[in-house]
Design an enzyme around this catalytic site. Structure first.
Site, PDB file in Angstrom:
ATOM      1  N   ARG A 105     -23.995 -13.213   2.240  1.00 31.51           N
ATOM      2  CA  ARG A 105     -23.834 -11.766   2.021  1.00 31.51           C
ATOM      3  C   ARG A 105     -25.148 -11.099   2.392  1.00 31.51           C
ATOM      4  NH1 ARG A 105     -21.285  -8.678  -3.124  1.00 31.51           N
ATOM      5  NH2 ARG A 105     -19.446  -9.411  -1.998  1.00 31.51           N
ATOM      6  N   HIS A 132     -15.685  -6.727   5.141  1.00 33.40           N
ATOM      7  CA  HIS A 132     -15.560  -7.619   3.980  1.00 33.40           C
ATOM      8  C   HIS A 132     -14.247  -8.403   4.123  1.00 33.40           C
ATOM      9  CE1 HIS A 132     -16.312  -9.311   0.200  1.00 33.40           C
ATOM     10  NE2 HIS A 132     -16.088  -8.285  -0.609  1.00 33.40           N
ATOM     11  N   GLN A 135     -12.364 -10.406   1.204  1.00 29.25           N
ATOM     12  CA  GLN A 135     -11.696  -9.574   0.199  1.00 29.25           C
ATOM     13  C   GLN A 135     -10.274  -9.223   0.640  1.00 29.25           C
ATOM     14  OE1 GLN A 135     -12.886  -8.228  -2.887  1.00 29.25           O
ATOM     15  NE2 GLN A 135     -10.712  -7.778  -3.065  1.00 29.25           N
ATOM     16  N   ASP A 223     -12.207   2.377  -3.158  1.00 28.25           N
ATOM     17  CA  ASP A 223     -13.369   1.529  -3.411  1.00 28.25           C
ATOM     18  C   ASP A 223     -14.491   2.447  -3.893  1.00 28.25           C
ATOM     19  OD1 ASP A 223     -15.169  -0.590  -3.489  1.00 28.25           O
ATOM     20  OD2 ASP A 223     -15.466  -0.684  -1.322  1.00 28.25           O
ATOM     21  N   CYS A 262     -11.251  -3.425  -4.835  1.00 26.96           N
ATOM     22  CA  CYS A 262     -11.881  -4.756  -4.736  1.00 26.96           C
ATOM     23  C   CYS A 262     -12.767  -5.083  -5.928  1.00 26.96           C
ATOM     24  CB  CYS A 262     -12.672  -4.859  -3.431  1.00 26.96           C
ATOM     25  SG  CYS A 262     -14.121  -3.775  -3.378  1.00 26.96           S
ATOM     26  N   ARG A 290      -9.281 -13.935  -5.021  1.00 31.34           N
ATOM     27  CA  ARG A 290     -10.464 -14.272  -4.231  1.00 31.34           C
ATOM     28  C   ARG A 290     -10.648 -15.790  -4.227  1.00 31.34           C
ATOM     29  NH1 ARG A 290     -14.435 -10.534  -3.110  1.00 31.34           N
ATOM     30  NH2 ARG A 290     -15.194 -12.218  -1.779  1.00 31.34           N
TER      31      ARG A 290
HETATM   32  N1   CP Z   1     -15.234  -7.530  -4.534  1.00 33.94           N
HETATM   33  C1   CP Z   1     -16.394  -8.191  -4.373  1.00 33.94           C
HETATM   34  O1   CP Z   1     -16.794  -8.629  -3.284  1.00 33.94           O
HETATM   35  O2   CP Z   1     -17.073  -8.358  -5.546  1.00 33.94           O
HETATM   36  P1   CP Z   1     -18.545  -8.903  -5.707  1.00 33.94           P
HETATM   37  O3   CP Z   1     -19.475  -7.885  -5.122  1.00 33.94           O
HETATM   38  O4   CP Z   1     -18.722  -9.040  -7.197  1.00 33.94           O
HETATM   39  O5   CP Z   1     -18.688 -10.214  -5.003  1.00 33.94           O
HETATM   40  N1  NVA Z   2     -17.939  -1.360  -0.524  1.00 33.87           N
HETATM   41  C1  NVA Z   2     -18.593  -2.110  -1.560  1.00 33.87           C
HETATM   42  C2  NVA Z   2     -17.868  -3.376  -1.835  1.00 33.87           C
HETATM   43  C3  NVA Z   2     -18.414  -4.188  -2.968  1.00 33.87           C
HETATM   44  C4  NVA Z   2     -17.689  -5.467  -3.170  1.00 33.87           C
HETATM   45  C5  NVA Z   2     -20.040  -2.367  -1.186  1.00 33.87           C
HETATM   46  O1  NVA Z   2     -20.293  -2.677  -0.017  1.00 33.87           O
HETATM   47  O2  NVA Z   2     -20.907  -2.270  -2.047  1.00 33.87           O
END
Ligand code: CP
Ligand code: NVA
Length: 308
Positions: A105, A132, A135, A223, A262, A290
């Site tokens: 990430r 993402h 997800q 989101d 998410c 997930r």
């Molecule tokens: N939805 C998601 O990716 O959650 P986290 O940021 O907790 O991994």
């Molecule tokens: N759009 C959000 C998703 C978190 C899982 C972010 O990038 O922070």
């Protein structure tokens, strides 16, 4: 030698490939519910590198890998030489000598692609500013469990045009879904997202009217208004407020429409508590899925396409 199978974006796959990964996820979930944990990845080591915060991605990959008989290494960018300017490509080359796959990430999608280009092992996108994909695999799994085929459904997206939306646009294109994006002019799709939308031949449309996007929707998604890396939180909250998913806005969709997010959610900002915690919401099923989606993705990158 076969090419290294990365999992970077839904756009890189054919529809049939995504279907196979989803079917494998359904099968792995069913097995787990029967109490079986096939050790398909015994002897494999997954390195997980987190340059940003995570609860679901971190835990689901870790638990998923262990359920498949593999092992994990948890690393953060801060504690690696990445934070002292070792290049992402050199990091990939070194990691490729130690472990069997990397899940990462990080905000920069260019860095993710650079890592994948230099690695001789699979690299999985655990979220970038661009997309993402893990997800959305879990989200599709969730929709299919509740309502059946994802093919051709009508989806409404409310709010910010972010990474989660980008992966939904790519999924909509694969599965012939009609996706209506309602967003304010100030946070409309950027150039890269608009290009992705243009490639869908009208399947994905953008409006500034929150109500227009909801008509006939089978699925409503939102989101956070402030994604990782966004700096202008106060202004965003103000400008995005017409897109808050309230019970009134939900009522504009089909009566049996599902609500997805998410997570993490911000009750009172992008969604009200009565919707998030209400009967149409499947957000905790998404979170559970997930785990099952991640297991299928892990199997896929290691060349396992189905349960024998
Ligand atoms: N939805 C998601 O990716 O959650 P986290 O940021 O907790 O991994
Ligand atoms: N759009 C959000 C998703 C978190 C899982 C972010 O990038 O922070």
């Amino acid at each position: 030698m076969a090419a290294t199978q990365h999992f970077l974006d839904l756009g890189q796959f054919t529809k049939d490939e995504l279907r196979k990964i989803l079917d494998l996820a359904h099968a792995l979930k069913a097995k787990l519910k029967e109490g079986e944990k096939p050790p398909l990845l015994e002897g494999k080591m997954l390195a997980m590198i987190f340059d940003r915060e995570s609860t679901r991605t971190r835990v689901s990959f870790d638990v998923g890998m262990r359920q498949l008989g593999g092992q994990t290494l948890m690393l953060t960018g801060d504690e690696m030489q990445l934070s002292r300017d070792e290049t992402i490509a050199d990091t990939a080359r070194v990691m490729s000598r130690y472990v069997d796959a990397i899940m990462i990430r990080l905000l920069s999608h260019d860095d993710l692609e650079e890592m994948a280009a230099a690695a001789t092992i699979p690299v999985i996108n655990g979220l970038t500013r661009f997309s993402h994909p893990c997800q959305i695999m879990a989200d599709i799994l969730t929709y299919e469990e509740h309502r059946g085929s994802i093919e051709g459904i009508k989806i409404a997206w409310q709010g910010d045009c972010n990474n989660v939306l980008m992966s939904w646009i790519q999924a909509a294109n694969h599965f012939n879904c009609e996706l209506k994006i309602a967003c304010p002019e100030q946070y409309k799709p950027n150039q890269a997202m608009q290009a992705e939308i243009d490639a869908t031949n009208g399947r994905v449309q953008v409006t500034q009217d929150p109500l227009a996007a909801m008509q006939d929707a089978d699925l409503v998604i939102t989101d956070t208004w402030v994604s990782m890396g966004d700096l202008d939180a106060t202004i965003r909250r103000e400008i995005l407020s017409p897109h808050r998913v309230t019970a009134e806005l939900m009522a504009e969709a089909k009566p049996d429409a599902l609500f997805m997010h998410c997570l993490p959610a911000h009750r009172g900002d992008e969604v009200t508590s009565d919707v998030l915690d209400g009967p149409q919401s499947v957000v905790f099923d998404e979170a559970e899925n997930r785990l099952h989606a991640q297991k299928a993705i892990l199997c896929w990158v290691f060349g396992i396409e189905e349960l024998k």
